[in-house]
Write an enzyme that holds these catalytic residues in place. Structure first.
Site, PDB file in Angstrom:
ATOM      1  N   GLU A 128       0.842  -1.195   0.000  1.00  0.00           N
ATOM      2  CA  GLU A 128       0.000   0.000   0.000  1.00  0.00           C
ATOM      3  C   GLU A 128       0.876   1.243   0.000  1.00  0.00           C
ATOM      4  OE1 GLU A 128      -3.494  -2.090   2.754  1.00  0.00           O
ATOM      5  OE2 GLU A 128      -2.681  -0.133   3.314  1.00  0.00           O
ATOM      6  N   GLN A 341      30.512  -1.972 -18.017  1.00  0.00           N
ATOM      7  CA  GLN A 341      31.848  -1.368 -18.029  1.00  0.00           C
ATOM      8  C   GLN A 341      32.744  -2.037 -19.059  1.00  0.00           C
ATOM      9  OE1 GLN A 341      32.044   1.232 -16.139  1.00  0.00           O
ATOM     10  NE2 GLN A 341      34.137   1.841 -16.672  1.00  0.00           N
ATOM     11  N   GLU A 368       9.862  -8.303  -3.448  1.00  0.00           N
ATOM     12  CA  GLU A 368       9.921  -9.504  -2.584  1.00  0.00           C
ATOM     13  C   GLU A 368      10.732  -9.235  -1.325  1.00  0.00           C
ATOM     14  OE1 GLU A 368       8.065 -12.112  -3.397  1.00  0.00           O
ATOM     15  OE2 GLU A 368       7.537 -11.059  -5.233  1.00  0.00           O
ATOM     16  N   GLU A 372      17.605  -4.513   2.547  1.00  0.00           N
ATOM     17  CA  GLU A 372      17.647  -4.150   3.963  1.00  0.00           C
ATOM     18  C   GLU A 372      16.738  -5.058   4.797  1.00  0.00           C
ATOM     19  OE1 GLU A 372      19.417  -1.288   1.571  1.00  0.00           O
ATOM     20  OE2 GLU A 372      17.324  -1.965   1.422  1.00  0.00           O
TER      21      GLU A 372
END
Length: 388
Positions: A128, A341, A368, A372
């Site tokens: 939400e 790169q 998912e 953190e």
């Protein structure tokens, strides 16, 4: 029990069949749908039809309901191949939410079986505007009136392709008193598109998986019978956590597949691109990057396989799944960045798929459960062992 990650003949056939399907039916259309920002209806129908014919559709669901009945390890190999391509197109190969196995009575014929057959498509509606990583802060509510519930609230960042036929919606149906204080009682509902008061609209466009839709769902006093409850009243988070935990391992497998595709592109470029009189792969600045990329991919593959093995044995913890998702998704970010790169300026040109893989990789560290959140789950398990 000894651990054996050697693929069976059936698993090798599954991987090869999936790889051939993706190369023939998905890769040629990736760039087109990425630029369009949507999947043409005729293309989605064609991919779905061919996936059903090959037996790839609903391969994750049990044979008892018409699915492919893949075991956990086979599903991991399947998801790894699917991870190489764009989510907006692989969605039409079809892996219904396993949470639908909680359907009962008339829900089986109304939702579960049509979804497994490819006749209906669902979305998983938990997030939400005010609750992302903190899922317990959801405010969408379902107030009981006799045998009915009145839904009110909003969901966003709900992923899918094309308008869903129904949504699996998580709502607050009350407050429970627990030893740790008051806790929201969460219940899952099956809500059909077209129900009075239920509005679906497309949300902001994401730079990752551009043709993979992001929906906003609005519930304005939507009246549902209690028969629309998925599972049991007040047990919605039990269902969600079971789906999310297993889903994180498959996200890890997806990330490994995408990283392999990026690595293969980088190896091919390094082996043929010449500068200063030799192929750039002969320079340590490039060759050592390739070595690191391959090593990290191998480590992520082994961690994911081991976690899937534990899932199959019934011994996987939330921290195990979090470790696999965390490492594989962050590995993918590093591998795609190194690949860019190595290619230099060409890596950012949209004639090649690499910049698309690089963009798509970024969301894997967010959905998912963010990196953190995965670290929180892992550290929580580590500390609990000492606190007990």
């Amino acid at each position: 029990m000894p651990i054996d990650f050697q693929q069976t003949d059936e698993q090798r056939l599954l991987v090869e069949t999936t790889r051939q399907f993706i190369e023939a039916e998905i890769y040629p259309h990736e760039r087109t749908v990425d630029r369009l920002g949507e999947v043409p209806a005729e293309l989605s129908s064609e991919i779905k039809r061919k996936a059903i014919e090959l037996g790839l559709y609903s391969a994750n669901m049990p044979e008892s309901v018409g699915g492919g009945g893949l075991d956990v390890m086979s599903q991991m190999y399947f998801e790894r191949e699917l991870g190489k391509c764009n989510w907006a197109l692989q969605k039409f190969i079809g892996r219904p939410s396993a949470i639908l196995m909680a359907c009962k009575d008339e829900q089986i014929e109304r939702y579960l079986l049509p979804t497994v057959r490819g006749q209906k498509m669902e979305v998983f509606a938990l997030t939400e505007p005010g609750s992302g990583s903190d899922a317990m802060s959801i405010s969408t509510s379902a107030r009981q009136q006799g045998d009915d519930y009145i839904l009110k609230g909003q969901k966003h960042f709900i992923s899918g392709v094309g308008l869903p036929d129904f949504a699996i919606v998580f709502t607050v149906t009350g407050i429970d008193e627990t030893p740790k204080g008051k806790r929201k009682r969460v219940t899952a509902f099956l809500v059909d598109r077209g129900e009075p008061g239920f509005t679906i609209r497309r949300g902001p466009r994401c730079v990752s998986y551009r043709a993979y839709d992001n929906f906003e769902l609005f519930f304005d006093d939507v009246r549902l019978h209690r028969r629309q409850i998925l599972g049991e009243e007040g047990r919605g988070f039990d269902l969600a956590n079971e789906w999310l935990t297993g889903g994180r391992v498959m996200i890890a497998a997806n990330c490994c597949g995408k990283a392999e595709r990026a690595l293969d592109l980088a190896i091919g470029w390094a082996a043929t691109r010449k500068q200063f009189g030799q192929t750039i792969g002969k320079f340590q600045g490039v060759s050592f990057k390739l070595a690191d990329m391959a090593t990290e991919l191998r480590a992520a593959d082994m961690l994911t396989a081991h976690t899937c093995w534990k899932l199959a044995q019934g011994t996987m913890s939330n921290a195990d799944a979090a470790m696999a998702k965390l490492y594989a998704s962050e590995m993918l970010g590093r591998v795609t960045d190194h690949a860019i790169q190595i290619f230099g300026g060409m890596g950012l040109m949209d004639e090649l798929p690499l910049e698309m893989l690089w963009r798509d990789a970024r969301i894997e560290r967010i959905w998912e459960g963010t990196s953190e959140i995965q670290r929180h789950i892992i550290s929580r398990d580590l500390l609990r062992a000492r606190e007990a």
